[in-house]
Design an enzyme around this catalytic site. Structure first.
Site, PDB file in Angstrom:
ATOM      1  N   ASN A 128       0.823  -1.208   0.000  1.00  0.00           N
ATOM      2  CA  ASN A 128       0.000   0.000   0.000  1.00  0.00           C
ATOM      3  C   ASN A 128       0.855   1.253   0.000  1.00  0.00           C
ATOM      4  O   ASN A 128       1.928   1.290   0.594  1.00  0.00           O
ATOM      5  CB  ASN A 128      -0.927   0.007   1.211  1.00  0.00           C
ATOM      6  CG  ASN A 128      -1.949  -1.107   1.130  1.00  0.00           C
ATOM      7  OD1 ASN A 128      -2.118  -1.700   0.071  1.00  0.00           O
ATOM      8  ND2 ASN A 128      -2.602  -1.389   2.230  1.00  0.00           N
ATOM      9  N   ASP A 186      -0.637   4.096   1.019  1.00  0.00           N
ATOM     10  CA  ASP A 186      -1.216   4.950   2.066  1.00  0.00           C
ATOM     11  C   ASP A 186      -0.346   4.903   3.322  1.00  0.00           C
ATOM     12  O   ASP A 186       0.587   4.101   3.418  1.00  0.00           O
ATOM     13  CB  ASP A 186      -2.671   4.547   2.359  1.00  0.00           C
ATOM     14  CG  ASP A 186      -2.793   3.176   3.022  1.00  0.00           C
ATOM     15  OD1 ASP A 186      -2.132   2.951   4.046  1.00  0.00           O
ATOM     16  OD2 ASP A 186      -3.563   2.329   2.517  1.00  0.00           O
ATOM     17  N   HIS A 237       5.877  -0.414  -2.735  1.00  0.00           N
ATOM     18  CA  HIS A 237       5.345   0.334  -3.885  1.00  0.00           C
ATOM     19  C   HIS A 237       5.356   1.844  -3.664  1.00  0.00           C
ATOM     20  O   HIS A 237       4.695   2.576  -4.400  1.00  0.00           O
ATOM     21  CB  HIS A 237       3.924  -0.149  -4.213  1.00  0.00           C
ATOM     22  CG  HIS A 237       3.895  -1.556  -4.750  1.00  0.00           C
ATOM     23  ND1 HIS A 237       2.762  -2.331  -4.789  1.00  0.00           N
ATOM     24  CD2 HIS A 237       4.880  -2.317  -5.273  1.00  0.00           C
ATOM     25  CE1 HIS A 237       3.048  -3.516  -5.303  1.00  0.00           C
ATOM     26  NE2 HIS A 237       4.331  -3.536  -5.602  1.00  0.00           N
TER      27      HIS A 237
HETATM   28  P1  NAD Z   1      -4.906  -6.195  -4.473  1.00  0.00           P
HETATM   29  O1  NAD Z   1      -4.376  -6.925  -5.627  1.00  0.00           O
HETATM   30  O2  NAD Z   1      -4.068  -6.070  -3.273  1.00  0.00           O
HETATM   31  O3  NAD Z   1      -6.464  -6.777  -4.200  1.00  0.00           O
HETATM   32  C1  NAD Z   1      -7.302  -6.361  -3.142  1.00  0.00           C
HETATM   33  C2  NAD Z   1      -7.568  -7.573  -2.255  1.00  0.00           C
HETATM   34  O4  NAD Z   1      -8.148  -7.140  -1.042  1.00  0.00           O
HETATM   35  C3  NAD Z   1      -8.544  -8.593  -2.874  1.00  0.00           C
HETATM   36  O5  NAD Z   1      -7.957  -9.866  -2.828  1.00  0.00           O
HETATM   37  C4  NAD Z   1      -9.771  -8.531  -1.943  1.00  0.00           C
HETATM   38  O6  NAD Z   1     -10.364  -9.794  -1.748  1.00  0.00           O
HETATM   39  C5  NAD Z   1      -9.136  -8.067  -0.650  1.00  0.00           C
HETATM   40  N1  NAD Z   1     -10.041  -7.378   0.264  1.00  0.00           N
HETATM   41  C6  NAD Z   1     -11.108  -6.585  -0.009  1.00  0.00           C
HETATM   42  N2  NAD Z   1     -11.679  -6.150   1.147  1.00  0.00           N
HETATM   43  C7  NAD Z   1     -10.945  -6.664   2.174  1.00  0.00           C
HETATM   44  C8  NAD Z   1     -11.026  -6.597   3.599  1.00  0.00           C
HETATM   45  N3  NAD Z   1     -11.987  -5.887   4.208  1.00  0.00           N
HETATM   46  N4  NAD Z   1     -10.120  -7.267   4.334  1.00  0.00           N
HETATM   47  C9  NAD Z   1      -9.136  -8.001   3.731  1.00  0.00           C
HETATM   48  N5  NAD Z   1      -9.021  -8.110   2.388  1.00  0.00           N
HETATM   49  C10 NAD Z   1      -9.906  -7.453   1.623  1.00  0.00           C
HETATM   50  O7  NAD Z   1      -5.136  -4.764  -4.670  1.00  0.00           O
HETATM   51  P2  NAD Z   1      -5.537  -3.931  -5.906  1.00  0.00           P
HETATM   52  O8  NAD Z   1      -6.627  -3.126  -5.350  1.00  0.00           O
HETATM   53  O9  NAD Z   1      -5.759  -4.747  -7.099  1.00  0.00           O
HETATM   54  O10 NAD Z   1      -4.185  -3.089  -6.076  1.00  0.00           O
HETATM   55  C11 NAD Z   1      -3.061  -3.378  -6.856  1.00  0.00           C
HETATM   56  C12 NAD Z   1      -1.885  -2.525  -6.359  1.00  0.00           C
HETATM   57  O11 NAD Z   1      -2.291  -1.180  -6.004  1.00  0.00           O
HETATM   58  C13 NAD Z   1      -1.298  -3.070  -5.070  1.00  0.00           C
HETATM   59  O12 NAD Z   1       0.025  -2.672  -4.984  1.00  0.00           O
HETATM   60  C14 NAD Z   1      -2.106  -2.354  -4.043  1.00  0.00           C
HETATM   61  O13 NAD Z   1      -1.595  -2.449  -2.760  1.00  0.00           O
HETATM   62  C15 NAD Z   1      -2.116  -0.946  -4.620  1.00  0.00           C
HETATM   63  N6  NAD Z   1      -3.227  -0.181  -4.014  1.00  0.00           N
HETATM   64  C16 NAD Z   1      -2.965   0.450  -2.832  1.00  0.00           C
HETATM   65  C17 NAD Z   1      -3.986   1.104  -2.160  1.00  0.00           C
HETATM   66  C18 NAD Z   1      -3.641   1.758  -0.859  1.00  0.00           C
HETATM   67  O14 NAD Z   1      -2.510   2.206  -0.665  1.00  0.00           O
HETATM   68  N7  NAD Z   1      -4.589   1.821   0.078  1.00  0.00           N
HETATM   69  C19 NAD Z   1      -5.276   1.147  -2.700  1.00  0.00           C
HETATM   70  C20 NAD Z   1      -5.514   0.517  -3.953  1.00  0.00           C
HETATM   71  C21 NAD Z   1      -4.457  -0.152  -4.586  1.00  0.00           C
END
Ligand code: NAD
Ligand code: ZN
Length: 260
Positions: free
Chosen positions: A115, A117, A132
């Site tokens: 993440n 964030d 990242h």
């Molecule tokens: P990802 O590939 O990490 O997929 C999201 C996962 O979170 C899914 O497997 C889903 O089942 C799971 N999920 C959903 N709600 C949940 C909960 N309440 N508790 C636990 N798991 C839960 O992420 P992405 O969204 O495809 O992102 C791809 C890239 O972008 C990654 O590097 C990701 O970390 C980044 N990203 C970061 C942030 C952030 O910094 N908050 C937000 C969006 C994407």
């Protein structure tokens, strides 16, 4: 970052959130990998969950060095909106549970987050790397420039507002690992994967490399691998335990069990 193709192995049993997990011993070292899912309950959408589109662009097309070269204004608008959104959210019980686990383990704890964030830091995590990058940091866009990333929560909405590097004059960019770029802190991450005895993976779909392969690397040295999230990840066959549920509900219970 790139998508993974994983060979199928016999699947481990998935369990609902009422589980019993063996407590950690004094020799255990825990490597925690978190993804967008751990921040979902704080109100930050996962990309896949939010259909992967931003103003008609695929997120993958905004988060690339090519997109920044072609249209830095559009890329900064995307990250500026995410910065504004970030200012309105707070860490959730899953982030706090990991702080609890870190207090229990001290230097035998290591947190690697995908993440960008700052919610782990907001909760109080200390032994953490952001593979990242960081949404709230900015750096020079010239690869060879040695100026360091700096804390920055500002929004840049027009080309004229985008600041330039005081050293070399190139445009400044978000300190984010974009598609096609090499993630940060990989030497430290590989070392920690080598020595961990437990790998805890939370809220990541298991398709973004290299993070999707961490479970295989940890298992080379027989680490116990546990996944937490509402659905099975793509690399599920490599986990010993899959605990189905939301991170904010499952992690606090799991940490209590692990800490004995
Ligand atoms: P990802 O590939 O990490 O997929 C999201 C996962 O979170 C899914 O497997 C889903 O089942 C799971 N999920 C959903 N709600 C949940 C909960 N309440 N508790 C636990 N798991 C839960 O992420 P992405 O969204 O495809 O992102 C791809 C890239 O972008 C990654 O590097 C990701 O970390 C980044 N990203 C970061 C942030 C952030 O910094 N908050 C937000 C969006 C994407
Ligand atoms: Zn520079």
């Amino acid at each position: 970052m790139r998508a993974a193709t994983l060979p199928a192995l016999p699947a481990a049993a998935a369990r609902a959130a009422d589980f019993m997990i063996q407590p950690l011993s004094a020799q255990d070292r825990v490597f925690v990998l978190t993804g967008a899912g751990i921040s979902a309950e704080s109100g930050l959408p996962t990309f896949r969950g939010a259909d992967g589109l931003w103003r008609g662009h695929h997120v993958q097309d905004v988060a690339t060095p090519e997109a920044f070269r072609a249209n830095p204004e559009m890329v900064w608008q995307f990250y500026s909106e995410r910065r504004k959104r970030h200012a309105t959210v707070s860490a959730n019980p899953a982030h706090f549970a990991l702080v609890e686990l870190e207090r229990h383990l001290g230097e035998r704890f290591f947190l690697c987050t995908q993440n960008v964030d700052s919610l782990h830091e907001q909760a109080g995590s200390k032994r953490i790397v952001h593979m990242h990058g960081r949404l709230m940091q900015t750096r020079c866009s010239r690869e060879t420039c040695r100026t360091k990333p700096f804390e920055d929560d500002r929004a840049y909405l027009s080309r004229a507002e985008i600041p330039t590097c005081p050293q070399c004059g190139a445009l400044l960019r978000p300190h984010i690992c974009w598609f096609g770029e090499v993630p940060f802190s990989m030497d430290r991450i590989f070392e920690q994967l080598r020595i961990c005895t437990v790998l805890l993976t939370v809220g990541t779909s298991g398709v973004v490399e290299p993070a999707a392969s961490f479970v295989r690397m940890a298992r080379i040295n027989r680490a116990r691998a546990i996944y937490i999230g509402p659905e099975e990840p793509a690399n599920r066959p490599f986990f010993d335990e899959v605990l189905l549920g939301k991170a904010g509900e499952v992690l606090p219970k799991l940490v209590k069990e692990l800490a004995g």
